[in-house]
Design an enzyme around this catalytic site. Sequence first.
Site, PDB file in Angstrom:
ATOM      1  N   ARG A  35       0.820  -1.223   0.000  1.00  0.00           N
ATOM      2  CA  ARG A  35       0.000   0.000   0.000  1.00  0.00           C
ATOM      3  C   ARG A  35       0.846   1.263   0.000  1.00  0.00           C
ATOM      4  O   ARG A  35       0.426   2.283  -0.546  1.00  0.00           O
ATOM      5  CB  ARG A  35      -0.942  -0.001   1.198  1.00  0.00           C
ATOM      6  CG  ARG A  35      -2.045  -1.014   0.988  1.00  0.00           C
ATOM      7  CD  ARG A  35      -2.977  -1.084   2.156  1.00  0.00           C
ATOM      8  NE  ARG A  35      -4.150  -1.843   1.783  1.00  0.00           N
ATOM      9  CZ  ARG A  35      -5.019  -2.320   2.638  1.00  0.00           C
ATOM     10  NH1 ARG A  35      -4.862  -2.110   3.928  1.00  0.00           N
ATOM     11  NH2 ARG A  35      -6.064  -2.999   2.211  1.00  0.00           N
ATOM     12  N   LYS A 197     -20.931 -16.874  -0.452  1.00  0.00           N
ATOM     13  CA  LYS A 197     -22.378 -16.671  -0.289  1.00  0.00           C
ATOM     14  C   LYS A 197     -23.033 -15.866  -1.401  1.00  0.00           C
ATOM     15  O   LYS A 197     -22.493 -14.862  -1.852  1.00  0.00           O
ATOM     16  CB  LYS A 197     -22.634 -15.940   1.021  1.00  0.00           C
ATOM     17  CG  LYS A 197     -22.367 -16.788   2.231  1.00  0.00           C
ATOM     18  CD  LYS A 197     -22.707 -16.002   3.468  1.00  0.00           C
ATOM     19  CE  LYS A 197     -22.588 -16.871   4.709  1.00  0.00           C
ATOM     20  NZ  LYS A 197     -22.639 -16.050   5.910  1.00  0.00           N
ATOM     21  N   GLY A 353     -11.439  -8.820  -1.738  1.00  0.00           N
ATOM     22  CA  GLY A 353     -10.418  -9.364  -0.828  1.00  0.00           C
ATOM     23  C   GLY A 353      -9.855 -10.722  -1.182  1.00  0.00           C
ATOM     24  O   GLY A 353      -8.657 -10.858  -1.428  1.00  0.00           O
ATOM     25  N   GLY A 376     -13.940  -3.744  -0.274  1.00  0.00           N
ATOM     26  CA  GLY A 376     -15.293  -3.230  -0.036  1.00  0.00           C
ATOM     27  C   GLY A 376     -15.653  -2.128  -1.021  1.00  0.00           C
ATOM     28  O   GLY A 376     -16.777  -2.080  -1.546  1.00  0.00           O
TER      29      GLY A 376
HETATM   30  P1  AMP Z   1     -16.158 -14.353  -0.251  1.00  0.00           P
HETATM   31  O1  AMP Z   1     -15.538 -13.648   0.940  1.00  0.00           O
HETATM   32  O2  AMP Z   1     -17.651 -14.372  -0.243  1.00  0.00           O
HETATM   33  O3  AMP Z   1     -15.556 -13.931  -1.562  1.00  0.00           O
HETATM   34  O4  AMP Z   1     -15.793 -15.890  -0.031  1.00  0.00           O
HETATM   35  C1  AMP Z   1     -14.484 -16.355  -0.056  1.00  0.00           C
HETATM   36  C2  AMP Z   1     -14.451 -17.679   0.656  1.00  0.00           C
HETATM   37  O5  AMP Z   1     -15.306 -18.589   0.009  1.00  0.00           O
HETATM   38  C3  AMP Z   1     -13.091 -18.301   0.671  1.00  0.00           C
HETATM   39  O6  AMP Z   1     -12.603 -18.281   1.980  1.00  0.00           O
HETATM   40  C4  AMP Z   1     -13.341 -19.724   0.186  1.00  0.00           C
HETATM   41  O7  AMP Z   1     -12.709 -20.697   0.986  1.00  0.00           O
HETATM   42  C5  AMP Z   1     -14.839 -19.866   0.312  1.00  0.00           C
HETATM   43  N1  AMP Z   1     -15.383 -20.886  -0.602  1.00  0.00           N
HETATM   44  C6  AMP Z   1     -15.199 -20.981  -1.915  1.00  0.00           C
HETATM   45  N2  AMP Z   1     -15.803 -22.080  -2.413  1.00  0.00           N
HETATM   46  C7  AMP Z   1     -16.393 -22.711  -1.372  1.00  0.00           C
HETATM   47  C8  AMP Z   1     -17.160 -23.908  -1.234  1.00  0.00           C
HETATM   48  N3  AMP Z   1     -17.438 -24.678  -2.293  1.00  0.00           N
HETATM   49  N4  AMP Z   1     -17.591 -24.231  -0.013  1.00  0.00           N
HETATM   50  C9  AMP Z   1     -17.312 -23.455   1.053  1.00  0.00           C
HETATM   51  N5  AMP Z   1     -16.594 -22.314   0.992  1.00  0.00           N
HETATM   52  C10 AMP Z   1     -16.137 -21.936  -0.213  1.00  0.00           C
END
Ligand code: AMP
Length: 395
Positions: A35, A197, A353, A376
Amino acid sequence: MKTIFDINFKDKKAIIRVDFNVPLDENFKVTDATRVEAAKPTIDKILSDGGSVILMSHLGRPKGVQEEFSLKHIVNKVAEVLNIPIKFASDCIGDVAQNAASNLKSGEVLLLENLRFHPEEEAGDVDFAKQLSQLGDIYVNDAFGTAHRAHASTTIIAKFFPQNKCFGALLAKEIESLNKVLQNSQKPVTAVLGGSKVSSKITVIENILDKVDHMIIGGGMTFTFVKALGGKIGNSISEDDKQDLALEILRLAKEKNVQIHIPIDVVAANAFANDAQTQIVDVNHIPDGWQGLDAGPKSLENFKKVILKSKTILWNGPLGVFEMKNFANGTIQLGNFIAEATENGAFSLVGGGDSVAAVKQFGFEDKMSYVSTGGGAMLEMLEGKTLPGIAAILS
Ligand code: AMP
């Protein structure tokens, strides 16, 4: 869009909001100076014009004044990166800051103490912003990571510089890169959305359906869609209350002529652990007790075809649980496909992130057209929101 390149800073004091929220180890040594390096072009330009620089940033989330969050810990690193001695003011407002700022000569750099030692910073306090504004002649915002916050130093301060405010080089590049994807994009445009999610990405998905030709949906989000379509997902993660939403997204995509690509096979595991047993299964037939943790080979083959014919690619979120070696393949392969498309002339933007962490971890940083620095802030721009820190400079 007014940037530092439109201004001659000779004999001017630039007060720059930077994002020096860097990680420190237990001895308060900076462990990653990315950064600081990212702010260098802006600082160098101002100094080479014959101006002086006042740097302000937050570090961590202190509750009042807390020694461990002092920016004095980073003075040496900033000096090393900029290759110039750095002066430090032990408060960002008041006599200490005012004296240090008024004694600053052309070619010199002053770093102010952590803005968040004052709760007024995050509260967006007008009087606090005014005190900061009195330190400099020109306000420069170069902190994308906090551009989605209406804090005193990121937004409110701008009103005290009606004519003398602009974007730094880093923030300008971030905006330009996102606009290349969201506004002036070369078709076909593909968005890859992974991560855990649907609920955290839903607004992004809805907003960019209007801007893309293809959308690859992977990671944990996959299973909410598959379940909604009647598939058997075993123990894979899913948000049951988001199934209707998933179907609505598919309907909207059809209406808008966007092709959605969801994994057709997955690497399923009998536990959420790197040493779990694994098998490749059809995404619609995951056995009970097993969970999908990465995209399978047939899915990757499909994704490769889509990526290689795309001219603009946006990547947000991993395709699997890449933190575990045995479920990192999908994310690594995806990185390879995007790198290849980029080499063939596509514009690729990675942000958010976890995808940035993955890109760094697997060495793709230099193979993407642009890797965004603000998680974010980037998500909010993808959601179609106007970021207060950006609006404050444009107004
Ligand atoms: P996000 O912060 O929503 O971008 O989610 C990132 C996280 O999603 C990472 O830590 C991954 O380990 C998790 N992730 C990706 N694919 C899967 C999966 N099939 N099941 C559970 N967690 C997952």
